[in-house]
Write a protein that holds these residues in place. Structure first.
Motif, PDB file in Angstrom:
ATOM      1  N   THR A  20       0.680  -1.202   0.002  1.00  0.00           N
ATOM      2  CA  THR A  20      -0.188  -0.115  -0.059  1.00  0.00           C
ATOM      3  C   THR A  20       0.893   1.222   0.010  1.00  0.00           C
ATOM      4  OG1 THR A  20      -0.208  -0.160   2.368  1.00  0.00           O
ATOM      5  CG2 THR A  20      -1.979  -0.956   1.271  1.00  0.00           C
ATOM      6  N   LYS A  80      -3.030  -0.970 -10.574  1.00  0.00           N
ATOM      7  CA  LYS A  80      -2.974  -1.016  -8.929  1.00  0.00           C
ATOM      8  C   LYS A  80      -4.289  -1.261  -8.340  1.00  0.00           C
ATOM      9  CE  LYS A  80       0.141  -0.613  -5.744  1.00  0.00           C
ATOM     10  NZ  LYS A  80       1.547  -1.414  -5.561  1.00  0.00           N
ATOM     11  N   LYS A  81      -5.278  -0.594  -8.743  1.00  0.00           N
ATOM     12  CA  LYS A  81      -6.536  -0.958  -8.335  1.00  0.00           C
ATOM     13  C   LYS A  81      -6.954  -2.300  -8.341  1.00  0.00           C
ATOM     14  CE  LYS A  81      -9.542   2.145  -8.429  1.00  0.00           C
ATOM     15  NZ  LYS A  81      -9.983   2.738  -6.765  1.00  0.00           N
ATOM     16  N   LYS A  82      -6.793  -2.835  -9.501  1.00  0.00           N
ATOM     17  CA  LYS A  82      -7.184  -4.275  -9.878  1.00  0.00           C
ATOM     18  C   LYS A  82      -6.211  -5.226  -8.945  1.00  0.00           C
ATOM     19  CE  LYS A  82      -8.491  -3.310 -14.735  1.00  0.00           C
ATOM     20  NZ  LYS A  82      -8.180  -3.479 -16.035  1.00  0.00           N
ATOM     21  N   GLN A  83      -5.091  -4.727  -8.850  1.00  0.00           N
ATOM     22  CA  GLN A  83      -3.998  -5.877  -8.095  1.00  0.00           C
ATOM     23  C   GLN A  83      -4.684  -5.819  -6.870  1.00  0.00           C
ATOM     24  OE1 GLN A  83      -0.297  -3.978  -8.767  1.00  0.00           O
ATOM     25  NE2 GLN A  83       0.249  -4.988 -10.722  1.00  0.00           N
ATOM     26  N   VAL A  84      -4.825  -4.615  -6.031  1.00  0.00           N
ATOM     27  CA  VAL A  84      -5.054  -4.697  -4.680  1.00  0.00           C
ATOM     28  C   VAL A  84      -6.548  -5.563  -4.489  1.00  0.00           C
ATOM     29  CG1 VAL A  84      -6.713  -2.658  -4.755  1.00  0.00           C
ATOM     30  CG2 VAL A  84      -5.351  -3.111  -2.672  1.00  0.00           C
ATOM     31  N   LYS A  85      -7.347  -5.481  -5.471  1.00  0.00           N
ATOM     32  CA  LYS A  85      -8.637  -6.351  -5.146  1.00  0.00           C
ATOM     33  C   LYS A  85      -8.352  -7.734  -5.000  1.00  0.00           C
ATOM     34  CE  LYS A  85     -10.836  -7.287  -8.837  1.00  0.00           C
ATOM     35  NZ  LYS A  85     -11.925  -7.149 -10.203  1.00  0.00           N
ATOM     36  N   THR A 140      -6.404   4.785  -4.145  1.00  0.00           N
ATOM     37  CA  THR A 140      -5.474   4.755  -5.481  1.00  0.00           C
ATOM     38  C   THR A 140      -5.945   5.218  -6.704  1.00  0.00           C
ATOM     39  OG1 THR A 140      -3.719   3.267  -6.493  1.00  0.00           O
ATOM     40  CG2 THR A 140      -5.910   2.314  -5.705  1.00  0.00           C
ATOM     41  N   ALA A 189      -6.494  -8.228  -1.523  1.00  0.00           N
ATOM     42  CA  ALA A 189      -7.619  -7.877  -0.485  1.00  0.00           C
ATOM     43  C   ALA A 189      -8.414  -8.886  -0.156  1.00  0.00           C
ATOM     44  CB  ALA A 189      -8.227  -6.699  -0.565  1.00  0.00           C
ATOM     45  N   TYR A 204      -7.472   0.612  -1.594  1.00  0.00           N
ATOM     46  CA  TYR A 204      -8.326   0.136  -3.047  1.00  0.00           C
ATOM     47  C   TYR A 204      -9.219   1.490  -3.408  1.00  0.00           C
ATOM     48  CZ  TYR A 204     -12.026  -1.727  -6.117  1.00  0.00           C
ATOM     49  OH  TYR A 204     -12.930  -2.198  -6.945  1.00  0.00           O
ATOM     50  N   LEU A 228      -5.792  -2.170   3.252  1.00  0.00           N
ATOM     51  CA  LEU A 228      -6.136  -2.630   1.927  1.00  0.00           C
ATOM     52  C   LEU A 228      -7.433  -2.189   1.509  1.00  0.00           C
ATOM     53  CD1 LEU A 228      -5.301  -6.511   2.185  1.00  0.00           C
ATOM     54  CD2 LEU A 228      -4.104  -4.686   0.928  1.00  0.00           C
ATOM     55  N   VAL A 229      -8.202  -1.995   2.255  1.00  0.00           N
ATOM     56  CA  VAL A 229      -9.651  -1.536   1.636  1.00  0.00           C
ATOM     57  C   VAL A 229      -9.455   0.138   1.214  1.00  0.00           C
ATOM     58  CG1 VAL A 229     -12.060  -0.910   2.436  1.00  0.00           C
ATOM     59  CG2 VAL A 229     -11.266  -3.145   2.901  1.00  0.00           C
TER      60      VAL A 229
END
Length: 767
Positions: A86, A169-174, A164, A177, A161, A157-158
């Motif tokens: 993050t 990066k948003k797809k990766q953090v999904k 960002t 998480a 999401y 993490l939330v």
């Protein structure tokens, strides 16, 4: 939940494989390294779990329970991985962060291995060996710390999401998480169930973390989680660039915009994507790159454009000037599919250009005006400098004099023609009064410190003709447009008059103090002397002149009379000695006083007293005493005899002062404006030295033997009470001149007085 040993082993193998694979994607990247250790800790955790389940006896079960105690390491690694992923860079730079992450883990693992505080007893079931939950404070503290860490992980993490702006990066953090939230929630649910039932099945907690590796592994394959690709880099660049980005297809429909363009125009991305790009341009034909409807196709034909100025319409209706750069998007067959526009907000540039044009126009106007003014600049500068009351000298960086004003000429005794172009040390001679050394380091000090050098006092300027003046000065650097020192300006302020005024004030206060003392003692002293003289006179009556006692009493009587005269002198300093003024002809008073004073003396005198002297309002007795003291002082100054010149004349002191008044004590500029009668007493004596001349009016100061030093002090006090002035000018070997200035009646008042006298005289004749 019962997991078969075979499934366990496959999960362990997958975790190990994913950890190694991720590590070798970028062995130097910290995120990859921490993920590898985290996956290996999951594998070790599951290995200890399956080992406990398949234990053959209670001792072997206890061994696996000891190894299971290292489950806290996974919690710390999960937290560490979250901070890196993050992008909490500021937190990761602080040592306290790593202490908070790993110290609790070490403590709890150590306590479990040492005393088994967090390891329950193993029990055997039909599915193998399982744990019982321990019931102690340390165990509950461990669970609480794990819950706090889990909450931090999920919350971070939330939040990341939703904050960002990078699409990739948003797809990766999904996936990250999901890989963290599901196992953490499932694991802690099983722990709380075990706390209620008293039986803990480790596979219910450990096995779900296998899914973490699976989710992250999928995210790595799907969105290049641990690998930097051109697509990721492009997305990063697009999301962070400050200029607006606009991608349109071949018919001008907007396909992609970045955050910078949305912020510039006040739109959301969904409001721009899908609309025609022409709608963004403001309806200002002369500012558009192409005024007709074929502008887009003309751009496509040209291939690219660079820094073309146009205007966009913002959502709120404002017009925003922008600079457009564009290039075509082509496939491998060189077919155009769209264009990429880089849009830069040039509002500040336009404002600056407008301000620059206005400033340029204003500057041209000022230059025109200034050019006309500069024709008279030298004359105005000369007039300005000549009107300044301080001496001003400017030099170049080498110390050569460039400019000097009239006051500086007078102070230095050097003419402008003879001083300009010479080094300042050759023309300006300044002495430091404290150490009596010459000051020659002014310019070097300014160059080294780049600051203004000030001297409030302590400087003495010696002119070319040897005249010394007390000065205060300041020297400041002259800088050019590049802030480089190109010279110095030296300002010299003559403090001589100021010092004289200070001395006058100090002398006046001394006389006032003496007056208070004199008033206190003179009256009583006079009464005592009168009583002594009376008794001495009575004693003489009863004695014969030839008696020996008669002689002593006569001498005592003479001493008493001398003391009485001293008392009268003291009374001139007292407040009660204020003058009783009357209108008087000063000429007759001078003639009587001088004749009486020098009767019997070998000294001769000359009188120059014109008949048109203005009348004065004075206390005749006190002014007679002043003239008497001045004449006696002149007589005593000529031991071998000589001539005393006494003269008087009318004078007017105006605002500029009277330059012909000689004085080493007070200057005419320090006198009040008005009409005065000036009485001068000049002797041919040896003169008064410089160190003595400033003290001659001090009470009890004298250089003569058998003198009390009150004569001139009394004269000074009397003149002050008459609102007049007394000055002295003396040169060794050439005599001394005292000048007495008494306020006089004006010409009109004298004329009125003469007319009254004439009327009175006519009346007397008629009678």
């Amino acid at each position: 939940m019962v997991v078969s040993p075979t499934l366990y082993m496959h999960a362990i193998a997958i975790c190990i494989f994913i950890s190694i694979f991720v590590y070798f994607q970028n062995p130097r990247k910290q995120l990859n390294i921490v993920f590898m250790f985290m996956s290996l800790s999951f594998a070790f955790w599951m290995l200890s779990d399956i080992g406990l389940q398949l234990s053959r006896n209670v001792n072997e079960a206890h061994m696996w329970i000891k190894l299971f105690s290292f489950w806290n390491v996974s919690v710390s690694l999960l937290l560490h991985f979250t901070l890196i992923f993050t992008e909490k860079t500021r937190l990761r730079k602080k040592a306290i962060t790593y202490i908070a992450i790993y110290v609790p883990c070490v403590v709890f693992c150590g306590l479990s291995l040492w005393k088994s505080f967090m390891s329950g007893s193993p029990i055997h079931t039909e599915h193998g060996w399982v744990l019982t939950s321990p019931r102690n404070l340390i165990y509950y503290s461990d669970i609480l710390w794990s819950c706090i860490a889990a909450a931090i992980i999920i919350g971070t993490l939330v939040r990341f999401y939703f904050t960002t702006k990078e699409t990739t990066k948003k797809k990766q953090v999904k996936y990250v998480a999901l890989g963290f939230i599901f196992p953490i929630c499932f694991g802690f649910a099983s722990i709380f169930i075990s706390m209620v039932t008293g039986i803990w099945k480790p596979e219910a907690t450990t096995f779900p973390f296998f899914l973490t590796c699976c989710f992250i592994g999928y995210g790595m394959w799907k969105h290049r989680l641990f690998v930097l690709t051109p697509a990721i880099a492009a997305d990063k660049i697009i999301s962070t660039m400050t200029d607006g980005l606009l991608i349109v297809n071949d018919d001008g429909t907007i396909q992609t915009v970045n955050d910078a363009l949305c912020n510039m125009l006040g739109y959301k991305k969904g409001e721009l994507i899908g609309i025609k790009s022409e709608r963004l341009f403001a309806d200002i034909s002369n500012s558009r790159p192409m005024s007709d409807k074929t502008w887009f196709y003309n751009m496509q034909t040209s291939g690219n454009i660079c820094d073309i100025e146009t205007s966009f319409s913002a959502k709120n209706g404002n017009t925003i000037p922008v600079s457009l750069s564009a290039s075509t998007l082509k496939d491998k067959k060189d077919v155009v599919h769209g264009m990429v526009f880089i849009c830069r907000d040039i509002t500040d540039r336009k404002n600056a250009e407008a301000a620059l044009r206005a400033a340029h126009d204003e500057l041209e106007t000022k230059v025109t005006q200034r050019t006309a003014q500069l024709q008279q600049a030298n004359e105005r500068l000369a007039v300005t400098l000549s009107g300044i009351g301080d001496g001003v000298i400017t030099t170049d960086i080498h110390g050569k004099i460039i400019l000097i004003n009239n006051v500086a000429e007078l102070l230095t005794g050097c003419g402008r023609e003879s001083i300009e172009g010479k080094h300042i040390d050759d023309c300006v001679y300044i002495i430091n009064e404290r150490n009596k050394k010459r000051v020659t380091d002014i310019l070097p000090s300014i160059i080294s410190s780049r600051r203004t050098l000030n001297c409030e006092d302590g400087w003495e300027l010696v002119s070319k003709d040897g005249i010394k003046r007390l000065i205060s000065g300041s020297a400041a650097p002259i800088n050019n447009a590049q802030n480089e020192i190109i010279g110095m300006v030296l300002v010299l302020h003559d403090m001589t008059d100021h010092k004289i005024l200070e001395n006058e004030l100090f002398k006046t206060r001394k006389l006032e103090s003496m007056g208070i003392l004199a008033e206190g003692i003179a009256g009583d002293f006079s009464n005592i002397l009168s009583e002594i003289a009376t008794h001495l006179f009575t004693a003489k009556i009863h004695l014969k002149p030839y008696d020996e006692s008669y002689k002593y009493i006569t001498e005592a009587e003479a001493a008493a009379f001398r003391a009485s005269r001293l008392t009268k002198q003291l009374l001139t300093f007292s407040i009660s000695g204020a003058p009783v003024k009357e209108r008087t002809s000063i000429k007759r008073l001078i003639e009587d006083a001088v004749g009486f004073c020098l009767s019997g003396s070998t000294t001769t005198y000359q009188l120059d007293l014109p008949d048109d002297l203005y009348p004065v309002e004075i206390d005749r007795g006190q002014i007679d005493q002043v003239i008497n003291n001045l004449v006696v002082n002149a007589d005593q100054a000529m031991v071998g005899g000589g001539t005393i010149a006494i003269s008087a004349h009318n004078t007017v002191i105006d605002q500029a002062g009277s330059s012909h008044i000689p004085s080493q004590i007070i200057h005419a500029s320090q006198m009040k404006e008005g009409v005065y009668v000036c009485i001068s007493v000049r002797d041919e004596g040896a003169g008064i030295s410089k160190e003595h001349i400033e003290k001659i009016f001090d009470p009890y100061f004298t250089t003569k033997e058998n003198r009390n030093g009150l004569g001139l002090a009394a004269a000074y006090s009397i003149v002050k009470k008459h609102e007049g002035y007394i000055t002295v000018d003396s040169k060794i070997g050439r005599g001394t001149t005292f000048c007495l200035f008494l306020p006089a009646l004006s010409v009109e008042e004298k004329r009125e007085e003469d007319e009254e006298c004439a009327v009175t005289h006519t009346t007397d004749i008629a009678e």
